[in-house]
Design a protein around this motif. Sequence first.
Motif, PDB file in Angstrom:
ATOM      1  N   ALA A   1      11.914  10.022   2.542  1.00  0.00           N
ATOM      2  CA  ALA A   1      11.741  10.337   1.091  1.00  0.00           C
ATOM      3  C   ALA A   1      12.329   9.211   0.445  1.00  0.00           C
ATOM      4  N   ASP A   2      13.748   8.740   0.845  1.00  0.00           N
ATOM      5  CA  ASP A   2      14.220   7.496   0.377  1.00  0.00           C
ATOM      6  C   ASP A   2      13.556   6.157   0.261  1.00  0.00           C
ATOM      7  N   GLU A   3      12.665   6.068   1.181  1.00  0.00           N
ATOM      8  CA  GLU A   3      11.836   4.580   1.564  1.00  0.00           C
ATOM      9  C   GLU A   3      10.715   4.733   0.842  1.00  0.00           C
ATOM     10  N   ALA A   4      10.272   5.946   0.185  1.00  0.00           N
ATOM     11  CA  ALA A   4       9.047   5.731  -0.448  1.00  0.00           C
ATOM     12  C   ALA A   4       8.942   4.861  -1.657  1.00  0.00           C
ATOM     13  N   ILE A   5       7.624   4.423  -2.199  1.00  0.00           N
ATOM     14  CA  ILE A   5       7.731   3.729  -3.216  1.00  0.00           C
ATOM     15  C   ILE A   5       7.026   4.506  -4.149  1.00  0.00           C
TER      16      ILE A   5
ATOM     17  N   GLU B   1      -3.013  -4.773  -5.087  1.00  0.00           N
ATOM     18  CA  GLU B   1      -2.516  -4.268  -6.396  1.00  0.00           C
ATOM     19  C   GLU B   1      -1.158  -3.884  -6.319  1.00  0.00           C
ATOM     20  N   LEU B   2      -0.923  -3.103  -5.036  1.00  0.00           N
ATOM     21  CA  LEU B   2       0.762  -2.859  -5.040  1.00  0.00           C
ATOM     22  C   LEU B   2       1.440  -4.104  -4.601  1.00  0.00           C
ATOM     23  N   ASN B   3       1.087  -4.923  -4.094  1.00  0.00           N
ATOM     24  CA  ASN B   3       1.916  -6.138  -3.792  1.00  0.00           C
ATOM     25  C   ASN B   3       2.011  -7.090  -5.039  1.00  0.00           C
ATOM     26  N   ALA B   4       0.992  -7.076  -6.104  1.00  0.00           N
ATOM     27  CA  ALA B   4       1.174  -7.773  -7.125  1.00  0.00           C
ATOM     28  C   ALA B   4       2.332  -7.134  -8.027  1.00  0.00           C
ATOM     29  N   ALA B   5       2.195  -5.736  -8.167  1.00  0.00           N
ATOM     30  CA  ALA B   5       3.110  -4.954  -8.957  1.00  0.00           C
ATOM     31  C   ALA B   5       4.465  -5.039  -8.097  1.00  0.00           C
ATOM     32  N   ILE B   6       4.575  -5.209  -6.873  1.00  0.00           N
ATOM     33  CA  ILE B   6       5.982  -5.707  -6.236  1.00  0.00           C
ATOM     34  C   ILE B   6       6.654  -6.997  -6.612  1.00  0.00           C
ATOM     35  N   ASP B   7       5.506  -8.110  -6.432  1.00  0.00           N
ATOM     36  CA  ASP B   7       5.884  -9.290  -7.169  1.00  0.00           C
ATOM     37  C   ASP B   7       6.380  -9.491  -8.452  1.00  0.00           C
ATOM     38  N   ALA B   8       5.812  -8.543  -9.056  1.00  0.00           N
ATOM     39  CA  ALA B   8       6.203  -8.363 -10.723  1.00  0.00           C
ATOM     40  C   ALA B   8       7.399  -7.690 -10.821  1.00  0.00           C
ATOM     41  N   GLY B   9       7.825  -6.927  -9.741  1.00  0.00           N
ATOM     42  CA  GLY B   9       9.183  -6.193 -10.040  1.00  0.00           C
ATOM     43  C   GLY B   9       8.945  -4.860 -10.673  1.00  0.00           C
ATOM     44  N   GLU B  10       7.739  -4.326 -10.774  1.00  0.00           N
ATOM     45  CA  GLU B  10       7.327  -3.083 -11.321  1.00  0.00           C
ATOM     46  C   GLU B  10       7.426  -2.035 -10.438  1.00  0.00           C
ATOM     47  N   LEU B  11       7.636  -1.986  -9.098  1.00  0.00           N
ATOM     48  CA  LEU B  11       7.865  -0.776  -8.143  1.00  0.00           C
ATOM     49  C   LEU B  11       9.117  -0.502  -7.693  1.00  0.00           C
ATOM     50  N   CYS B  12       9.359   0.634  -7.722  1.00  0.00           N
ATOM     51  CA  CYS B  12      10.912   1.230  -7.207  1.00  0.00           C
ATOM     52  C   CYS B  12      11.016   2.044  -6.165  1.00  0.00           C
ATOM     53  N   HIS B  13      11.985   2.411  -5.482  1.00  0.00           N
ATOM     54  CA  HIS B  13      12.289   3.534  -4.592  1.00  0.00           C
ATOM     55  C   HIS B  13      12.576   4.621  -5.435  1.00  0.00           C
TER      56      HIS B  13
ATOM     57  N   GLY C   1      -1.831   9.502  -5.444  1.00  0.00           N
ATOM     58  CA  GLY C   1      -1.392   8.061  -5.713  1.00  0.00           C
ATOM     59  C   GLY C   1       0.073   7.878  -6.033  1.00  0.00           C
ATOM     60  N   SER C   2       0.802   8.921  -6.112  1.00  0.00           N
ATOM     61  CA  SER C   2       2.245   8.845  -6.872  1.00  0.00           C
ATOM     62  C   SER C   2       3.225   8.158  -5.958  1.00  0.00           C
ATOM     63  N   ARG C   3       2.837   8.263  -4.632  1.00  0.00           N
ATOM     64  CA  ARG C   3       4.168   8.064  -3.337  1.00  0.00           C
ATOM     65  C   ARG C   3       3.406   7.074  -2.652  1.00  0.00           C
TER      66      ARG C   3
END
Length: 89
Positions: free
Chosen positions: A75-79, A29-41, A60-62
Amino acid sequence: MIDRKLVEILRCPVTRQAVTVAPKDRLRELNAAIDAGELCHPDGRKVEAPLETALVTSDGSRIYPVRDGIPIMLADEAIVAAPETAQDA
């Protein structure tokens, strides 16, 4: 593979919540969201690299990537999980 005893003592540096290893279905699920450009640092940078292994906070927030068996607990590398991908770990 990450050592279970290490995971038991690790805490999110921001929220101080316990972390757990993300199960394979959650990684998909996370990788699909990464592929879709939905996850940020936290600073707004898009996450570009897929996750092989990750640690997720209790709420589940970080998400913290694990690279070559080493958890990147900065902290800066968290998703920051998008609201639709955040879930109890």
